[in-house]
Design a protein around this motif. Structure first.
Motif, PDB file in Angstrom:
ATOM      1  N   PRO A  17       0.905  -1.182   0.003  1.00 29.20           N
ATOM      2  CA  PRO A  17      -0.012   0.233  -0.022  1.00 29.20           C
ATOM      3  C   PRO A  17       1.112   1.280   0.008  1.00 29.20           C
ATOM      4  CG  PRO A  17       0.078  -1.117   2.156  1.00 29.20           C
ATOM      5  CD  PRO A  17       0.820  -1.798   1.454  1.00 29.20           C
ATOM      6  N   GLU A  18       0.185   2.468  -0.474  1.00 32.42           N
ATOM      7  CA  GLU A  18       0.848   3.681  -0.441  1.00 32.42           C
ATOM      8  C   GLU A  18       1.158   3.916   1.314  1.00 32.42           C
ATOM      9  OE1 GLU A  18       2.508   6.939  -2.100  1.00 32.42           O
ATOM     10  OE2 GLU A  18       1.603   5.592  -3.034  1.00 32.42           O
ATOM     11  N   PRO A  19       2.272   4.766   1.121  1.00 33.40           N
ATOM     12  CA  PRO A  19       2.693   4.901   2.949  1.00 33.40           C
ATOM     13  C   PRO A  19       1.779   5.841   3.725  1.00 33.40           C
ATOM     14  CG  PRO A  19       4.248   5.769   1.502  1.00 33.40           C
ATOM     15  CD  PRO A  19       3.348   5.150   0.450  1.00 33.40           C
ATOM     16  N   ALA A  20       1.002   6.595   2.841  1.00 37.24           N
ATOM     17  CA  ALA A  20       0.037   7.519   3.479  1.00 37.24           C
ATOM     18  C   ALA A  20      -1.412   6.741   3.768  1.00 37.24           C
ATOM     19  CB  ALA A  20      -0.214   8.758   2.666  1.00 37.24           C
ATOM     20  N   TYR A  21      -2.232   7.600   4.509  1.00 35.76           N
ATOM     21  CA  TYR A  21      -3.220   6.898   4.935  1.00 35.76           C
ATOM     22  C   TYR A  21      -4.449   7.044   3.541  1.00 35.76           C
ATOM     23  CZ  TYR A  21      -2.052   6.871   9.608  1.00 35.76           C
ATOM     24  OH  TYR A  21      -1.468   6.677  11.091  1.00 35.76           O
ATOM     25  N   PRO A  25      -6.161  13.398   2.149  1.00 37.24           N
ATOM     26  CA  PRO A  25      -6.618  14.218   0.899  1.00 37.24           C
ATOM     27  C   PRO A  25      -5.301  14.569   0.027  1.00 37.24           C
ATOM     28  CG  PRO A  25      -6.989  15.477   2.655  1.00 37.24           C
ATOM     29  CD  PRO A  25      -6.630  14.251   3.071  1.00 37.24           C
ATOM     30  N   VAL A  26      -4.190  14.913   0.850  1.00 37.83           N
ATOM     31  CA  VAL A  26      -2.966  15.290  -0.034  1.00 37.83           C
ATOM     32  C   VAL A  26      -2.500  13.774  -0.797  1.00 37.83           C
ATOM     33  CG1 VAL A  26      -0.688  15.864   0.078  1.00 37.83           C
ATOM     34  CG2 VAL A  26      -2.492  17.090   1.594  1.00 37.83           C
ATOM     35  N   ALA A  27      -2.599  12.798  -0.151  1.00 36.22           N
ATOM     36  CA  ALA A  27      -2.187  11.539  -0.658  1.00 36.22           C
ATOM     37  C   ALA A  27      -3.060  11.151  -1.994  1.00 36.22           C
ATOM     38  CB  ALA A  27      -2.009  10.617   0.226  1.00 36.22           C
ATOM     39  N   GLN A  28      -4.054  11.441  -1.781  1.00 36.45           N
ATOM     40  CA  GLN A  28      -5.076  11.053  -2.728  1.00 36.45           C
ATOM     41  C   GLN A  28      -4.772  11.967  -4.180  1.00 36.45           C
ATOM     42  OE1 GLN A  28      -9.001  11.719  -1.082  1.00 36.45           O
ATOM     43  NE2 GLN A  28      -8.826   9.546  -0.089  1.00 36.45           N
ATOM     44  N   PHE A  29      -4.765  13.434  -3.663  1.00 38.77           N
ATOM     45  CA  PHE A  29      -4.404  14.447  -4.724  1.00 38.77           C
ATOM     46  C   PHE A  29      -3.253  13.733  -5.746  1.00 38.77           C
ATOM     47  CE2 PHE A  29      -1.812  17.830  -6.208  1.00 38.77           C
ATOM     48  CZ  PHE A  29      -2.672  18.834  -7.147  1.00 38.77           C
ATOM     49  N   ASN A  31      -1.549  10.972  -5.987  1.00 35.58           N
ATOM     50  CA  ASN A  31      -1.960   9.601  -6.311  1.00 35.58           C
ATOM     51  C   ASN A  31      -2.547   9.760  -7.711  1.00 35.58           C
ATOM     52  OD1 ASN A  31      -0.688   7.974  -4.530  1.00 35.58           O
ATOM     53  ND2 ASN A  31      -2.518   7.609  -3.464  1.00 35.58           N
ATOM     54  N   ALA A  32      -3.596  10.668  -7.741  1.00 33.91           N
ATOM     55  CA  ALA A  32      -4.534  10.948  -8.879  1.00 33.91           C
ATOM     56  C   ALA A  32      -3.714  11.598 -10.144  1.00 33.91           C
ATOM     57  CB  ALA A  32      -5.660  11.761  -8.635  1.00 33.91           C
ATOM     58  N   HIS A  33      -2.825  12.414  -9.612  1.00 31.82           N
ATOM     59  CA  HIS A  33      -2.000  13.197 -10.486  1.00 31.82           C
ATOM     60  C   HIS A  33      -0.860  12.251 -11.229  1.00 31.82           C
ATOM     61  CE1 HIS A  33      -3.921  16.918 -10.964  1.00 31.82           C
ATOM     62  NE2 HIS A  33      -4.149  16.844  -9.735  1.00 31.82           N
ATOM     63  N   ARG A  34      -0.182  11.359 -10.187  1.00 35.48           N
ATOM     64  CA  ARG A  34       0.842  10.369 -10.455  1.00 35.48           C
ATOM     65  C   ARG A  34       0.276   9.285 -11.439  1.00 35.48           C
ATOM     66  NH1 ARG A  34       1.983   8.322  -5.560  1.00 35.48           N
ATOM     67  NH2 ARG A  34       2.684  10.236  -4.956  1.00 35.48           N
ATOM     68  N   ALA A  35      -1.027   8.915 -11.460  1.00 36.79           N
ATOM     69  CA  ALA A  35      -1.648   7.951 -12.255  1.00 36.79           C
ATOM     70  C   ALA A  35      -1.999   8.680 -13.764  1.00 36.79           C
ATOM     71  CB  ALA A  35      -2.992   7.621 -11.561  1.00 36.79           C
ATOM     72  N   ALA A  36      -1.926   9.962 -13.575  1.00 36.33           N
ATOM     73  CA  ALA A  36      -2.540  10.658 -14.828  1.00 36.33           C
ATOM     74  C   ALA A  36      -1.212  10.763 -15.905  1.00 36.33           C
ATOM     75  CB  ALA A  36      -3.091  12.065 -14.810  1.00 36.33           C
ATOM     76  N   VAL A  37       0.040  10.642 -15.320  1.00 40.11           N
ATOM     77  CA  VAL A  37       1.180  10.861 -16.019  1.00 40.11           C
ATOM     78  C   VAL A  37       1.373   9.631 -16.962  1.00 40.11           C
ATOM     79  CG1 VAL A  37       3.988  10.853 -15.868  1.00 40.11           C
ATOM     80  CG2 VAL A  37       2.431  12.137 -14.256  1.00 40.11           C
ATOM     81  N   HIS A  38       1.930   9.509 -18.254  1.00 35.90           N
ATOM     82  CA  HIS A  38       2.338   8.615 -18.857  1.00 35.90           C
ATOM     83  C   HIS A  38       3.563   8.864 -19.930  1.00 35.90           C
ATOM     84  CE1 HIS A  38       0.170  11.575 -21.370  1.00 35.90           C
ATOM     85  NE2 HIS A  38       0.188  10.915 -22.564  1.00 35.90           N
ATOM     86  N   ALA A  39       4.033   7.695 -19.751  1.00 36.87           N
ATOM     87  CA  ALA A  39       5.532   7.875 -20.623  1.00 36.87           C
ATOM     88  C   ALA A  39       5.481   8.247 -22.014  1.00 36.87           C
ATOM     89  CB  ALA A  39       6.457   6.591 -20.453  1.00 36.87           C
ATOM     90  N   GLU A  40       6.073   9.087 -22.546  1.00 35.04           N
ATOM     91  CA  GLU A  40       6.117   9.394 -23.891  1.00 35.04           C
ATOM     92  C   GLU A  40       7.425   9.070 -24.520  1.00 35.04           C
ATOM     93  OE1 GLU A  40       4.304  13.203 -24.986  1.00 35.04           O
ATOM     94  OE2 GLU A  40       2.637  12.903 -23.961  1.00 35.04           O
ATOM     95  N   PRO A  41       7.591   8.594 -25.622  1.00 45.25           N
ATOM     96  CA  PRO A  41       9.027   8.501 -26.196  1.00 45.25           C
ATOM     97  C   PRO A  41       9.392   9.824 -26.809  1.00 45.25           C
ATOM     98  CG  PRO A  41       7.450   7.903 -27.867  1.00 45.25           C
ATOM     99  CD  PRO A  41       6.707   8.018 -26.492  1.00 45.25           C
ATOM    100  N   ALA A  42      10.931  10.224 -26.464  1.00 42.51           N
ATOM    101  CA  ALA A  42      11.586  11.182 -26.815  1.00 42.51           C
ATOM    102  C   ALA A  42      12.376  11.002 -28.136  1.00 42.51           C
ATOM    103  CB  ALA A  42      12.357  11.680 -25.782  1.00 42.51           C
ATOM    104  N   ASN A  43      12.518  11.959 -29.076  1.00 42.03           N
ATOM    105  CA  ASN A  43      13.206  11.847 -30.207  1.00 42.03           C
ATOM    106  C   ASN A  43      14.468  12.517 -30.038  1.00 42.03           C
ATOM    107  OD1 ASN A  43      12.301  14.050 -30.979  1.00 42.03           O
ATOM    108  ND2 ASN A  43      10.871  13.034 -32.311  1.00 42.03           N
ATOM    109  N   ASP A  44      15.217  12.638 -31.088  1.00 46.30           N
ATOM    110  CA  ASP A  44      16.180  13.679 -31.263  1.00 46.30           C
ATOM    111  C   ASP A  44      16.036  15.056 -31.056  1.00 46.30           C
ATOM    112  OD1 ASP A  44      18.243  11.483 -31.283  1.00 46.30           O
ATOM    113  OD2 ASP A  44      18.423  11.346 -33.351  1.00 46.30           O
ATOM    114  N   MET A  45      14.753  15.509 -31.911  1.00 47.76           N
ATOM    115  CA  MET A  45      14.403  16.773 -31.832  1.00 47.76           C
ATOM    116  C   MET A  45      14.099  17.149 -30.502  1.00 47.76           C
ATOM    117  SD  MET A  45      14.987  17.957 -34.798  1.00 47.76           S
ATOM    118  CE  MET A  45      14.064  19.438 -34.802  1.00 47.76           C
ATOM    119  N   ASP A  46      13.427  16.494 -29.637  1.00 49.59           N
ATOM    120  CA  ASP A  46      13.177  16.730 -28.396  1.00 49.59           C
ATOM    121  C   ASP A  46      14.152  17.320 -27.520  1.00 49.59           C
ATOM    122  OD1 ASP A  46      10.269  16.712 -28.977  1.00 49.59           O
ATOM    123  OD2 ASP A  46      10.246  14.452 -28.302  1.00 49.59           O
TER     124      ASP A  46
END
Length: 88
Positions: A17-21, A25-29, A31-46
C-alpha cells in the motif's frame, strides 16, 4: 548502479500500500496526478530543444549570481568600513 537506476525513482510493488493513509486528501491528490502521467518517447528533436533551452538560461543565471556576489561584497565592505570608524 547504471544510468537508468540513477534517474528512475523507486516505486512500490503493486501488493504494497501507499505509505499514507487512504483518507489523506493530499495523498489522494498526488496519487490521482501520478496515475495521469504517461511515458512518451523522446526523439532527437526533443532532446535538442531541451538542451538548447537549458543553454539559453545559463547567462541569465550567471548574471544573477554576479549581481548577488557584488551585493554581498558591497555589504561586507560597508560593514568593515563601519567597524573601523571610531564611534563618537
Amino acid at each position: 548502479m547504471t544510468d537508468e537506476d540513477r534517474f528512475v525513482a523507486p516505486s512500490l510493488p503493486d501488493h504494497m500500500p501507499e505509505p499514507a493513509y487512504e483518507d489523506d486528501p493530499v495523498a489522494q491528490f498526488f496519487n490521482a496526478h501520478r496515475a495521469a502521467v504517461h511515458a512518451e518517447p523522446a526523439n532527437d528533436m526533443d532532446w535538442a530543444r531541451i538542451s538548447r533551452a537549458s543553454r539559453q538560461q545559463r547567462p541569465r543565471n550567471f548574471l544573477m549570481g554576479a549581481v548577488v556576489a557584488a551585493a554581498v561584497a558591497a555589504i561586507a565592505g560597508f560593514g568593515v568600513w563601519t567597524a573601523q570608524r571610531p564611534l563618537g
